[in-house]
Design an enzyme around this catalytic site. Structure first.
Site, PDB file in Angstrom:
ATOM      1  CB  VAL A 363      78.052  23.024   9.137  1.00 49.73           C
ATOM      2  CG1 VAL A 363      76.966  24.048   8.955  1.00 49.73           C
ATOM      3  CG2 VAL A 363      79.422  23.709   9.233  1.00 49.73           C
ATOM      4  N   GLY A 364      79.549  20.869  11.501  1.00 54.71           N
ATOM      5  CA  GLY A 364      80.405  19.692  11.662  1.00 54.71           C
ATOM      6  C   GLY A 364      81.866  19.903  11.333  1.00 54.71           C
ATOM      7  CE  LYS A 365      83.289  25.819  11.665  1.00 55.79           C
ATOM      8  NZ  LYS A 365      81.861  25.818  11.985  1.00 55.79           N
ATOM      9  CB  SER A 681      75.277  41.027  -1.576  1.00 54.82           C
ATOM     10  OG  SER A 681      75.012  40.832  -0.204  1.00 54.82           O
ATOM     11  CE  LYS A 724      74.226  36.654   0.228  1.00 53.45           C
ATOM     12  NZ  LYS A 724      74.755  37.662  -0.701  1.00 53.45           N
TER      13      LYS A 724
END
Length: 778
Positions: A363-365, A681, A724
């Site tokens: 994601v580009g960290k 969850s 999610k």
């Protein structure tokens, strides 16, 4: 003369020359050297020892080594020492010359040429005369040399009959330069070798005589309070008498260290330490192991960027422009970074916690951290913490250990060449712990802005100020010790929607990849519909890394076709995409093709992003017990037990007869059993599956759900909601049930998620059941 060639592992030696027939212990700390020893043990216990031209080089290559060395036997197997170094005893056998080096990532090998060279007649007059002269000269040298008064040494020399062995043994004892010893080793002709050794011994005798004369002269002229001055003058006087003042490498080294100490902006503590170590260094024999340790220590201490600060100017508009150019979307993250830079610009120093960028892979960290460094005009250094499980990797080793070095923090500060770089701690959640310590605990001092100005590396033993360093960390999950998390501000980077991925591919990835592959705009293009198909059928990720790989694959194939058919233009469309990428890797569409009893679509959040989690259950004749499979963690197992207990306690409310529970067992399974699963969850999905199974009512295949369940049937909030919902979107789910407490989080969801998904908020399990089951009246 007969010549034979043999392939052997190579062990480089620092400031040491080994001769044939000499046996001695070696202490080895470098990884390649240890690998060479182990390889030699497995290969007839033979190894090739060769001296480095420059002993200060830590990772020598073939050009850094002499060509002539010694083929040796490893007479004692490796003994591992507490500091991870090893000890081995070796015995020199034959001189050998390197024909060709064979380098690899794990060890150095070479093809060695061994000559059975022509020896002079041992009984010849010339050789016998040289032998006697050398023995007599050695006795004289031994009497003058106060540092070496070993009587057994003299006796052993007297009993050596072979002239070649005598020459090599005496040379190994002489306190002469490494280059002189290497010259003896490279001399194959016996007569010439004996003549060189006799010259060296006579030269050493002259030095010792001069030293004794000077000692008596200088001692009578100085007071005891001037002892340090006397030692320096004695050294200079010896060098002057030898005519080596200008050519003395040791003298040059001393002056270089003195010059650096005066020029470097050391702290008071570091300056005192450097001066003390330099005084010790001057008193030592330059070829002694301790002198090498001190020389290496002074090198590290003086090469650090003491007092060097890069003149950084923060322009918020420029920083915003850089972040927007390099990163699409993630507006909330970029705003938080700009807030951080605005405060830094005003107060001129770093305040507050360390930034920690948390999100799925791709994601580009890391690239975001590089953009921050560019925006604030700081040097950028990256330290990967993945797999680090030794505290000394952070704090370094004590310099008393063989092969010791500073920790990676100090090493990267030297690399940064300034005291205020942007320091990226990459993959901070991948650190391990074992008997060698806990690196996460060692990082506590580094990341504490109140204490890192006094950071002390075990090797340096002096404080080094890290308070001006801008630390940024990255992680895939929040699986971090609490004390470490407390020192950082967590910034979540969520996954991208399909629309965002298409925009990133169009505006960033495709232009970059075209340039890397040498493609012109008119030669290659891909339609938007083909991009969507690529994302849906050939990737399954929250980030864009797999998409970039697939686009690169398309371009490689295009370059190949264009190279064979000049002037050809390639357009990637929906119809021909599979011709280039092959059969699709994933299925895009419904989680299930039909409504089934006991089969529920859950939503999960993993380190790789969001994913669909299928939960299945079956009824088995039994005694009312429940079992579960699918490599479930403790938290998920407890969630299943709580869900089962709640449904059984409220069975009449859900129109389920109690006898069904009493006379049957329930088996709950979560497919893909090789993948570990954990978390609370899945509670609402388990409840829905049990109610569907017991009431024999199918579950709507277009409905997915997530939420934790209590024993009272309440649905509690969950994390990773964006990931999610993106997973539900990828699976063509129409309706998603989430806890009502997460309703506030919908304000930050992308527009296309809100438009394409029917999100239902539930406070209790009965509200979930009403939506999830088909044609239920409960």
């Amino acid at each position: 003369m007969s010549i034979k060639s043999i392939k052997l592992p190579v062990l480089p030696l620092r400031d040491l020359v080994i001769f044939p027939s000499i046996m001695m212990p070696l202490f080895i700390g470098r990884e390649k050297s240890i690998n060479a020893l182990e390889h030699g043990i497995n290969n007839k216990n033979e190894i090739f020892l060769v001296t480095q031209c420059d002993g200060s080089i830590d990772n020598p290559e073939s050009k850094d080594l002499y060509n002539v060395g010694v083929v040796a036997n490893i007479t004692q197997s490796l003994i591992k020492l507490p500091d991870n170094a090893v000890k081995a005893i070796i015995r020199g056998v034959n001189r050998g010359k390197v024909v060709e080096y064979i380098n690899s990532s794990c060890l150095l090998q070479a093809n060695i040429e061994i000559n059975d060279y022509e020896e002079y007649d041992e009984d010849s007059v010339e050789v016998e005369a040289l032998k006697r002269s050398i023995i007599d000269a050695f006795h004289d040298w031994h009497k003058l040399n106060k540092k070496n008064q070993s009587e057994p040494l003299v006796n052993s020399i007297d009993h050596i009959q072979e002239a070649g062995q005598l020459a090599d043994t005496i040379t190994s004892y002489l306190n002469v330069k490494i280059s002189d010893k290497q010259s003896i080793l490279e001399t194959y002709n016996l007569k010439q070798r004996l003549e060189k050794i006799l010259t060296l011994i006579e030269r050493e005798i002259s030095i010792l005589n001069a030293q004794n004369r000077l000692y008596k002269t200088v001692k009578s002229q100085v007071e005891s309070s001037q002892r340090v001055y006397y030692l320096n003058e004695q050294l200079k006087a010896i060098q002057k008498e030898l005519g080596e003042v200008e050519n003395s490498d040791e003298g040059n080294t001393f002056s270089e260290f003195e010059k650096k100490i005066n020029e470097t902006q050391l702290s008071q503590e570091a300056r005192e330490k450097a001066i003390t170590e330099l005084k010790r260094y001057k008193k030592m024999n330059p070829v002694s192991p301790e002198a090498t340790v001190i020389s290496s220590y002074l090198y590290w201490l003086l090469e650090l960027p003491w007092g060097k600060y890069k003149d950084t100017k923060i322009h918020l508009n420029t920083a915003k422009k850089i972040l927007d150019q390099n990163h699409y979307g993630i507006e909330k993250v970029k705003d938080r970074i700009l807030e951080f830079l605005a405060v830094l610009k005003r107060v001129k120093e770093i305040r507050g916690p360390i930034l920690c960028l948390v999100g799925p892979p791709g994601v580009g960290k890391t690239s975001l951290a590089k953009s921050i460094a560019k925006a604030v005009d700081r040097d950028f250094v990256r330290m990967s913490l993945g797999g680090v499980h030794d505290e000394s990797e952070i704090r370094g080793h004590r310099k008393t250990y063989i092969g010791s070095m500073p920790g990676k923090i100090i090493q990267h500060m030297k690399k940064a060449n300034s005291c205020n770089p942007l320091f990226l701690l990459d993959e901070i959640d991948k650190m391990g712990t074992d008997l060698r310590g806990d690196p996460a605990s060692a990082l506590l001092e580094v990341l504490d802005t109140e204490h890192n100005k006094h950071f002390t590396d075990n090797y340096l033993e002096v404080e080094f100020d890290l308070s001006s360093v801008m630390f940024v960390a990255t992680a895939n999950s929040l699986n971090l010790p609490y004390a470490l998390r407390d020192r950082m501000e967590i910034i979540q980077l969520s996954g991208y929607t399909e629309e965002e991925k298409v925009s990133i591919a169009t505006h960033y990835l495709i232009p970059k990849l075209k340039q890397e592959h040498g493609l012109q705009n008119k030669e290659w293009n891909i339609t938007t519909d083909a991009l969507y198909k690529l994302i849906r059928l050939y990737t399954r990720e929250s980030g864009i890394r797999s998409m970039e790989k697939e686009l690169a694959k398309l371009m490689r194939k295009a370059v190949k076709e264009i190279s064979t058919e000049k002037g050809k233009k390639i357009s990637i469309e929906v119809d021909n995409l599979s011709n280039y990428l092959g059969v699709r890797k994933y299925t895009f569409g419904m989680a299930e093709s039909e409504n089934l009893v006991g089969v529920v679509t859950g939503l999960a959040y993993t380190e790789s992003g969001g994913d669909i989690l299928m939960i299945e259950s079956v009824l088995i004749p039994g005694k009312g017990e429940i079992q579960y499979t699918g490599k479930l963690g403790e938290v998920m197992q407890e969630s299943i037990k709580a869900s089962y207990s709640y449904i059984r306690s409220k069975c009449l409310f859900f129109n389920i007869k109690p006898e069904i529970f009493q006379n049957n067992d329930i088996h709950i399974h979560v497919p893909e059993g090789a993948i570990p699963k954990d978390g609370p969850s899945a509670g609402v999905a388990v409840c829905t599956s049990i109610v569907s199974l017991m009431s024999n009512i199918p579950v709507n295949r277009n409905v997915a759900m997530t939420g934790e369940v209590t024993l009272r049937g309440r649905v509690l909030a969950i994390g990773g909601l964006r990931e999610k919902l993106l997973a539900a979107l990828r699976g063509s789910i129409e309706t998603v049930i989430i806890p009502s407490e997460n309703e506030k989080d919908m304000q930050e969801m992308p527009k296309n998620i809100k438009e394409k998904l029917n999100v239902v908020f539930a406070k209790s399990v009965d509200e979930v059941i009403k939506v999830a089951l088909v044609n239920t009246s409960t």
